[in-house]
Design a protein around this motif. Structure first.
Motif, PDB file in Angstrom:
ATOM      1  N   CYS A 101      43.077   4.002  71.588  1.00 50.57           N
ATOM      2  CA  CYS A 101      42.861   5.250  72.325  1.00 50.57           C
ATOM      3  C   CYS A 101      43.570   6.416  71.659  1.00 50.57           C
ATOM      4  O   CYS A 101      43.152   7.554  71.786  1.00 50.57           O
ATOM      5  CB  CYS A 101      43.267   5.104  73.780  1.00 50.57           C
ATOM      6  SG  CYS A 101      45.028   5.291  74.106  1.00 50.57           S
ATOM      7  N   PHE A 103      46.637   7.591  72.219  1.00 49.12           N
ATOM      8  CA  PHE A 103      47.578   8.361  73.021  1.00 49.12           C
ATOM      9  C   PHE A 103      49.024   8.039  72.648  1.00 49.12           C
ATOM     10  O   PHE A 103      49.874   8.940  72.588  1.00 49.12           O
ATOM     11  CB  PHE A 103      47.344   8.085  74.509  1.00 49.12           C
ATOM     12  CG  PHE A 103      47.987   9.094  75.424  1.00 49.12           C
ATOM     13  CD1 PHE A 103      47.356  10.297  75.694  1.00 49.12           C
ATOM     14  CD2 PHE A 103      49.207   8.844  76.021  1.00 49.12           C
ATOM     15  CE1 PHE A 103      47.933  11.236  76.537  1.00 49.12           C
ATOM     16  CE2 PHE A 103      49.802   9.779  76.867  1.00 49.12           C
ATOM     17  CZ  PHE A 103      49.153  10.972  77.117  1.00 49.12           C
TER      18      PHE A 103
ATOM     19  N   THR B 205      48.528  -4.023  86.819  1.00 47.35           N
ATOM     20  CA  THR B 205      47.846  -2.731  86.775  1.00 47.35           C
ATOM     21  C   THR B 205      47.366  -2.460  85.349  1.00 47.35           C
ATOM     22  O   THR B 205      47.934  -2.982  84.398  1.00 47.35           O
ATOM     23  CB  THR B 205      48.791  -1.578  87.163  1.00 47.35           C
ATOM     24  OG1 THR B 205      49.760  -1.424  86.115  1.00 47.35           O
ATOM     25  CG2 THR B 205      49.517  -1.861  88.462  1.00 47.35           C
ATOM     26  N   PRO B 206      46.318  -1.635  85.200  1.00 50.91           N
ATOM     27  CA  PRO B 206      45.842  -1.339  83.841  1.00 50.91           C
ATOM     28  C   PRO B 206      46.917  -0.654  82.997  1.00 50.91           C
ATOM     29  O   PRO B 206      47.049  -0.924  81.812  1.00 50.91           O
ATOM     30  CB  PRO B 206      44.651  -0.411  84.058  1.00 50.91           C
ATOM     31  CG  PRO B 206      44.261  -0.574  85.483  1.00 50.91           C
ATOM     32  CD  PRO B 206      45.485  -1.001  86.231  1.00 50.91           C
ATOM     33  N   SER B 207      47.678   0.251  83.625  1.00 49.70           N
ATOM     34  CA  SER B 207      48.761   0.949  82.920  1.00 49.70           C
ATOM     35  C   SER B 207      48.345   1.497  81.567  1.00 49.70           C
ATOM     36  O   SER B 207      49.018   1.286  80.555  1.00 49.70           O
ATOM     37  CB  SER B 207      49.996   0.046  82.792  1.00 49.70           C
ATOM     38  OG  SER B 207      50.678   0.018  84.015  1.00 49.70           O
ATOM     39  N   MET B 209      48.043   4.378  78.826  1.00 43.66           N
ATOM     40  CA  MET B 209      49.173   5.232  78.457  1.00 43.66           C
ATOM     41  C   MET B 209      48.997   6.682  78.911  1.00 43.66           C
ATOM     42  O   MET B 209      49.971   7.403  79.095  1.00 43.66           O
ATOM     43  CB  MET B 209      49.398   5.189  76.943  1.00 43.66           C
ATOM     44  CG  MET B 209      49.862   3.831  76.437  1.00 43.66           C
ATOM     45  SD  MET B 209      51.191   3.114  77.420  1.00 43.66           S
ATOM     46  CE  MET B 209      52.475   4.307  77.130  1.00 43.66           C
ATOM     47  N   GLU B 210      47.763   7.116  79.054  1.00 44.37           N
ATOM     48  CA  GLU B 210      47.543   8.507  79.453  1.00 44.37           C
ATOM     49  C   GLU B 210      47.405   8.584  80.968  1.00 44.37           C
ATOM     50  O   GLU B 210      46.423   8.083  81.536  1.00 44.37           O
ATOM     51  CB  GLU B 210      46.241   9.027  78.817  1.00 44.37           C
ATOM     52  CG  GLU B 210      45.876  10.423  79.242  1.00 44.37           C
ATOM     53  CD  GLU B 210      44.415  10.756  78.933  1.00 44.37           C
ATOM     54  OE1 GLU B 210      44.120  11.916  78.657  1.00 44.37           O
ATOM     55  OE2 GLU B 210      43.563   9.850  78.979  1.00 44.37           O
ATOM     56  N   PRO B 211      48.353   9.216  81.652  1.00 43.43           N
ATOM     57  CA  PRO B 211      48.204   9.364  83.100  1.00 43.43           C
ATOM     58  C   PRO B 211      46.918  10.129  83.430  1.00 43.43           C
ATOM     59  O   PRO B 211      46.432  10.928  82.623  1.00 43.43           O
ATOM     60  CB  PRO B 211      49.442  10.182  83.500  1.00 43.43           C
ATOM     61  CG  PRO B 211      50.425   9.974  82.395  1.00 43.43           C
ATOM     62  CD  PRO B 211      49.597   9.823  81.155  1.00 43.43           C
ATOM     63  N   MET B 258      40.140   9.927  75.238  1.00 40.24           N
ATOM     64  CA  MET B 258      40.841   9.571  76.465  1.00 40.24           C
ATOM     65  C   MET B 258      41.827   8.447  76.183  1.00 40.24           C
ATOM     66  O   MET B 258      41.577   7.578  75.352  1.00 40.24           O
ATOM     67  CB  MET B 258      39.874   9.164  77.559  1.00 40.24           C
ATOM     68  CG  MET B 258      39.094   7.927  77.234  1.00 40.24           C
ATOM     69  SD  MET B 258      38.301   7.247  78.682  1.00 40.24           S
ATOM     70  CE  MET B 258      39.655   7.025  79.784  1.00 40.24           C
ATOM     71  N   GLY B 259      42.946   8.501  76.881  1.00 44.69           N
ATOM     72  CA  GLY B 259      44.058   7.611  76.569  1.00 44.69           C
ATOM     73  C   GLY B 259      44.027   6.288  77.294  1.00 44.69           C
ATOM     74  O   GLY B 259      44.995   5.913  77.939  1.00 44.69           O
ATOM     75  N   GLY B 260      42.931   5.566  77.175  1.00 44.21           N
ATOM     76  CA  GLY B 260      42.839   4.226  77.741  1.00 44.21           C
ATOM     77  C   GLY B 260      42.392   4.227  79.181  1.00 44.21           C
ATOM     78  O   GLY B 260      42.553   5.217  79.909  1.00 44.21           O
ATOM     79  N   PHE B 262      40.785   0.703  80.576  1.00 47.09           N
ATOM     80  CA  PHE B 262      40.714  -0.742  80.847  1.00 47.09           C
ATOM     81  C   PHE B 262      40.014  -1.051  82.161  1.00 47.09           C
ATOM     82  O   PHE B 262      40.311  -2.036  82.817  1.00 47.09           O
ATOM     83  CB  PHE B 262      42.128  -1.361  80.816  1.00 47.09           C
ATOM     84  CG  PHE B 262      42.941  -0.915  79.628  1.00 47.09           C
ATOM     85  CD1 PHE B 262      42.526  -1.224  78.338  1.00 47.09           C
ATOM     86  CD2 PHE B 262      44.075  -0.135  79.774  1.00 47.09           C
ATOM     87  CE1 PHE B 262      43.245  -0.795  77.236  1.00 47.09           C
ATOM     88  CE2 PHE B 262      44.793   0.300  78.673  1.00 47.09           C
ATOM     89  CZ  PHE B 262      44.378  -0.027  77.399  1.00 47.09           C
ATOM     90  N   SER B 291      51.843  12.182  87.452  1.00 47.46           N
ATOM     91  CA  SER B 291      53.030  11.627  86.807  1.00 47.46           C
ATOM     92  C   SER B 291      52.779  10.126  86.628  1.00 47.46           C
ATOM     93  O   SER B 291      51.807   9.574  87.163  1.00 47.46           O
ATOM     94  CB  SER B 291      54.264  11.839  87.690  1.00 47.46           C
ATOM     95  OG  SER B 291      54.110  11.091  88.883  1.00 47.46           O
ATOM     96  N   ARG B 292      53.664   9.470  85.882  1.00 49.15           N
ATOM     97  CA  ARG B 292      53.496   8.017  85.737  1.00 49.15           C
ATOM     98  C   ARG B 292      53.591   7.340  87.098  1.00 49.15           C
ATOM     99  O   ARG B 292      52.839   6.419  87.403  1.00 49.15           O
ATOM    100  CB  ARG B 292      54.561   7.481  84.765  1.00 49.15           C
ATOM    101  CG  ARG B 292      54.532   5.991  84.558  1.00 49.15           C
ATOM    102  CD  ARG B 292      53.172   5.450  84.143  1.00 49.15           C
ATOM    103  NE  ARG B 292      52.649   6.033  82.925  1.00 49.15           N
ATOM    104  CZ  ARG B 292      51.428   5.768  82.439  1.00 49.15           C
ATOM    105  NH1 ARG B 292      50.613   4.936  83.080  1.00 49.15           N
ATOM    106  NH2 ARG B 292      51.015   6.347  81.335  1.00 49.15           N
ATOM    107  N   SER B 692      57.097   2.273  87.746  1.00 50.63           N
ATOM    108  CA  SER B 692      57.565   2.890  86.504  1.00 50.63           C
ATOM    109  C   SER B 692      57.541   1.849  85.402  1.00 50.63           C
ATOM    110  O   SER B 692      57.522   0.644  85.676  1.00 50.63           O
ATOM    111  CB  SER B 692      58.992   3.411  86.663  1.00 50.63           C
ATOM    112  OG  SER B 692      59.909   2.334  86.566  1.00 50.63           O
ATOM    113  N   PHE B 693      57.563   2.306  84.160  1.00 57.04           N
ATOM    114  CA  PHE B 693      57.497   1.374  83.041  1.00 57.04           C
ATOM    115  C   PHE B 693      58.812   0.627  82.799  1.00 57.04           C
ATOM    116  O   PHE B 693      58.842  -0.322  82.032  1.00 57.04           O
ATOM    117  CB  PHE B 693      57.083   2.115  81.768  1.00 57.04           C
ATOM    118  CG  PHE B 693      55.619   2.427  81.697  1.00 57.04           C
ATOM    119  CD1 PHE B 693      54.697   1.701  82.429  1.00 57.04           C
ATOM    120  CD2 PHE B 693      55.150   3.442  80.880  1.00 57.04           C
ATOM    121  CE1 PHE B 693      53.339   1.983  82.361  1.00 57.04           C
ATOM    122  CE2 PHE B 693      53.799   3.723  80.797  1.00 57.04           C
ATOM    123  CZ  PHE B 693      52.890   3.000  81.533  1.00 57.04           C
ATOM    124  N   MET B 698      55.795  -4.462  80.877  1.00 55.68           N
ATOM    125  CA  MET B 698      54.699  -4.780  79.957  1.00 55.68           C
ATOM    126  C   MET B 698      55.295  -5.280  78.641  1.00 55.68           C
ATOM    127  O   MET B 698      56.408  -4.911  78.277  1.00 55.68           O
ATOM    128  CB  MET B 698      53.858  -3.536  79.688  1.00 55.68           C
ATOM    129  CG  MET B 698      53.224  -2.971  80.946  1.00 55.68           C
ATOM    130  SD  MET B 698      51.963  -1.758  80.573  1.00 55.68           S
ATOM    131  CE  MET B 698      52.931  -0.392  79.970  1.00 55.68           C
TER     132      MET B 698
END
Lengths: 161, 779
Positions: A101, A103, B205-207, B209-211, B258-260, B262, B291-292, B692-693, B698
């Motif tokens: 992606c 990002f 969750t898909p998580s 990277m791009e909120p 787009m940042g992912g 899934f 936000s994340r 939160s990460f 992950m």
């Protein structure tokens, strides 16, 4: 209230005026118009905003812009030698398919650059350790690690020429 | 042009060897991604841009008695506040698949009721993000708390509070799905032994990277333009138009990079509606970015829940009966509940053959964050249960699990979960190749009896997954190919650029089918005003369905080109070949370039050729077998995956490096699901505990093992371009059972749930030691 801040980003000088709570990441993205550095979490967990600040990699979301006043900053936009001339890391990320992606890619690239600046011949474990603060959800790191290793080899060859 | 799925699979295009398809050509998107030039929705900026924020409930179930926004509106810089009283009250589906029977219309943009902790109850637009944030605290919401349910068991209990008044009783999202074949009672009667188990499903969750983020702007003619991070621009367009009461040509959806996603970004999210409404209210562009934490709270998860599975086996290894009950937790809204439940239930009829099947699936509302689409779509869950039980059966039978799985593997002609016949022997091929590749037969005996602190184990898992969401959704692949007057080619596609390299694959297919060099094809995408309709980048759809449409469109152009070139070369059209941009007449040395053929001639304009491809739904299945080695630390409970050898049969491989990348990434997510990822909900309040990460774990670079991917092309599908099938969904499915089976091999404990955390490993080892200790022994 705003404060005047001077940043040198990728060799260019920026004079911005920003509230004291503005993060370096927001300053880069909004005040300097350099949107390559990404905001993935805003709390230093994901590494998507990694930049090199006076020679050291940092999460730009965790640094205030005023803390970076007068500093030299390198972002993903500053990695290539000139437009159309990607550096060995960038070339190898493309050749190995080390981005999906895209990002997380700017932060990963900048962190890898900081690693190679310090250690031009990293082992696989050292690469994985260096990138442990950069989350990539798409590629699974295999291709990223291979690309960084191949870039190190290319840079060594170039240096030998 | 009509579908041609009945045509034989072409290993070669028109007698030529494939020259573009099958090569890891340079992906066009990467130069933008490695230089920071790639524009994501969050990078779009305008003068006068306003910033929107959502106020989120800190209660899981309540009626909103009153909202007072007056103090927020009085804050300098605040331009607008929206509550449920200010927005159109149109019931809509979170997952608006326009051609699906399973759409669940159960959401309002804002409601006077809260159904999960973190649901949006109001929205603010202000001149800065900070002011918008401050304004949220000035909005006063009076809640009347309602009794809440946080698990499917609570939701299904008699007298449980109903989350949705106008839906089915008992909090069911859809009527129970039942699939039966043969006679399961007779099957069990025939069995030599029966295995039964209940399998617990975590909440990954898909998580991406791009909120979630979007920017909305209205022009003075009442047309909305929205830049948004979505897998399905046309679904965003359709639903926004429906809810806002606009024709489709008054909603333009733009998405470049787009940042992912899934799967998670197939749904429409609250901010997309609210951002559009705030922009209209303010007459200025508005940007809204989660936000994340909000991406966790207001995002989508995989369906958690339980699967009860019982199978009867004969002593020769045949499975004679299979009975299963699935209960999925949909969270507060239906989203993909119906689709996931249908796909999951049907999936238990297959993978391992069984003549007598009785499977049912339920999906129920609870006051928890919304479950949606996520890579693997219900099949991750069912395959975990099924494959673990196969490993258990192999142990009971004294069979090698690879042999038992091989013996029972679905094969050519078997009925697939979708009802279509399986083509080829993909699963058997994957198992055989993996067994050979990892030296499976020569693997060491299980380490479970050994005394060492760190014990290694090996395991394997299998999977199958369909390409395209048909027949659940009446899909369609569309493409437009333009041949320009210099011989270059423009491909228009509505397929989203998720980062999989799908646009590159489509360009390869266009180049191959038309007979031009890959470099002469450019792809236009990401604009619903320009590109042909597409359902979205999900369900392993793009390369398979849109690829076939692209092939048809390119062949259409090729036909026109050949008709024009034939007389120029003094040849019959049948004698003409087009390859690498050169048109040749067979048996002669006469040739010309494509550019020469379409160029203007004396008194004639240049040729203008447009090819259109529209491909009707079909279905194919891809297969995989994953072989893993793990190491379990019996003192800390930590499980490390040491190596993974995934063998995938995906038909014709269009771009090997991109296909490998999909597989490696899917395995990473699967490792996370199996060992560490779980979005935890407080069972008393419904409050998410780890949004939160740092707290939602992950896998990182140091956690991931070497992955040696093997791609097989042994069962190409006639329904896909050049025999190609999907690859995106598959890799996340087999890795889970492979790891769980390897843990059993290492320590002799069968975990019937995921994630398998260090804490649980330690507990299980302690229980095992206690059980094995002779009753009379001194401690």
């Amino acid at each position: 209230m705003t404060v005047d801040i001077r940043l040198t980003v990728n060799g260019d000088d920026y004079a911005i005026s920003a509230p004291p709570y503005r993060s370096l990441l927001d300053a880069l993205r909004n005040d300097c118009g350099l949107t390559g550095s990404k905001k993935g979490c805003e709390v230093g967990d994901c590494g998507s905003c990694t930049v090199i600040l006076d020679g050291k990699p940092v999460n730009a979301c965790l640094v205030l812009a005023i803390e970076a006043d007068g500093a030299r900053i390198r972002t993903v936009e500053g990695l290539q030698a000139a437009p159309g001339q990607p550096n060995p890391l960038q070339e190898n990320f493309m050749a190995h398919g080390a981005a999906q992606c895209g990002f997380c890619t700017p932060g990963v690239l900048v962190m890898a650059q900081a690693l190679l600046d310090e250690n031009p011949n990293p082992s696989e474990d050292e690469i994985r350790f260096a990138l442990a603060g950069n989350i990539c959800r798409c590629t699974g790191y295999t291709k990223i690690v291979a690309a960084v290793r191949a870039a190190a080899d290319d840079m060594k060859r170039e240096g030998a020429l | 042009v009509t579908a041609s799925s009945d045509r034989a699979i072409q290993g070669e295009a028109d007698g030529r060897r494939l020259s573009v398809v099958g090569r890891s050509v340079k992906r066009a998107d990467l130069i933008e991604k490695v230089t920071g030039a790639a524009k994501f929705a969050g990078d779009v900026a305008f003068p006068g841009l306003l910033h929107g924020k959502i106020k989120r409930a800190q209660i899981a179930h309540a009626r909103i008695a009153h909202i007072d926004a007056s103090r927020a509106l009085a804050l300098p810089g605040v331009k607008a506040v929206l509550t449920h009283a200010d927005v159109p009250r149109v019931l809509h589906a979170g997952s608006p698949h326009p051609r699906s029977a399973s759409v669940t219309k159960d959401q309002f943009i804002l409601d006077d009721r809260v159904r999960y902790w973190g649901e949006g109850v109001a929205a603010v637009a202000a001149s800065s993000e900070e002011i918008a944030e401050e304004a949220l605290d000035l909005i006063a919401v009076d809640y009347e708390p309602l009794p809440a349910v946080f698990t499917p068991e609570e939701a299904m209990a008699e007298g449980a509070p109903q989350l949705h008044e106008n839906r089915l009783p008992g909090n069911d999202v859809l009527p129970p799905v039942v699939v039966r074949r043969g006679d399961v009672e007779n099957g069990f009667a025939e069995a030599d032994f029966v295995l039964e188990g209940e399998y617990g499903l975590g909440r990954p969750t898909p998580s991406y990277m791009e909120p979630n983020v979007c920017v909305c702007n209205w022009d003075l003619n009442g047309k909305l333009t929205i830049w948004t991070s979505t897998q399905s621009a046309f679904m965003v367009r359709g639903t926004l138009a429906e809810v806002l009461g606009l024709p489709l040509n008054k909603v333009r959806v733009l998405v470049d990079h787009m940042g992912g996603g899934f799967g998670g970004k197939q749904d429409l999210f609250q901010h997309e509606f609210l951002c559009a409404l705030l922009a209209r209210r303010c007459g200025r562009p508005v940007r809204m970015e989660y936000s994340r934490k909000e991406t966790f709270l207001g995002g989508r998860t995989r369906h958690s829940g339980r699967i009860w599975l019982k199978q009867g086996f004969r002593s020769d290894g045949a499975i004679v009966a299979r009975q299963a009950r699935i209960v999925f937790d949909s969270g507060a809204y239906g989203s993909h509940g119906p689709g996931v439940t249908n796909v999951a239930t049907a999936s238990l009829t297959s993978l391992y053959r069984c003549p007598n099947v009785d499977v049912s699936g339920r999906c129920v509302y609870t006051n928890t964050p919304i479950a949606g689409a996520f890579r693997g779509y219900g099949v991750v869950q069912t395959t975990y249960a099924l494959d673990l039980q196969m490993d258990e059966a192999a142990e009971r039978l004294g069979f090698d699990p690879a042999d038992l799985k091989l013996m029972n593997a679905v094969r050519d002609g078997d009925i697939s979960p979708s009802g279509h016949p399986i083509v080829g022997h993909g699963l058997e091929d994957c198992i055989r190749r993996g067994v050979e590749e990892v030296g499976w037969r020569a693997r060491p005996a299980p380490a479970r009896a050994a005394g060492g602190v760190k014990r290694r184990g090996r395991g394997m898992g299998c999977e199958m997954h369909g390409s395209s969401a048909y027949p659940g959704i009446k899909e369609q692949g569309n493409a437009v190919v333009k041949l320009n007057e210099d011989g270059s080619v423009t491909l228009l596609t509505g397929a989203a650029g998720l980062g999989t390299g799908a646009h590159t694959a489509l360009a390869q297919i266009a180049a191959e089918s038309l007979g031009v060099a890959f470099e002469s094809v450019s792809v236009v995408h990401g604009d619903t005003d320009v590109a042909p309709w597409d359902i979205g980048a999900f369900a392993s759809h793009t390369t398979f369905m849109v690829g076939m449409a692209t092939k048809m469109a390119a062949e259409d152009v090729r036909r026109k080109l050949v008709e024009r070139a034939a007389p120029m070369l003094d040849a019959k059209p049948e004698a003409i070949s087009v390859s690498a941009g050169v048109i040749r007449c067979a048996g002669t040395n006469r040739s010309m370039t494509v550019a020469e053929a379409v160029a203007p001639t004396m008194g004639q304009p240049a040729a203008q050729y447009y090819g259109v491809g529209s491909y009707s739904p079909t279905k194919s299945y891809s297969f995989a077998a994953h072989f893993v080695e793990v190491e379990v630390d019996t003192e800390t409970g930590e499980v490390r995956v040491l190596q993974v050898v995934p063998v995938h049969e995906i038909g014709r491989v269009v771009h090997p490096i991109a296909a490998q990348g999909q597989i490696e990434g899917g395995i990473q997510q699967g490792v996370g699901h199996t060992l560490s990822e779980d979005f935890r909900i407080d069972p008393r309040s419904g409050r998410p505990l780890n949004p939160s990460f740092v707290d939602y774990k992950m896998p990182l670079a140091m956690d991931m093992p070497a992955i040696r991917t093997i791609l097989l092309e042994t069962a190409p599908d006639p329904g896909g371009p050049f025999g190609a099938k999907g690859v995106g969904e598959d890799p996340i499915i087999a890795i889970g059972p492979a790891i769980a089976n390897a843990i059993h091999d290492a320590i002799g404990v069968r975990f019937r749930h995921y994630p398998i955390t260090p804490e649980q490993v330690l507990h299980a080892l302690r229980r095992k030691r206690e059980a094995e200790r002779p009753a009379h022994a001194e401690p």
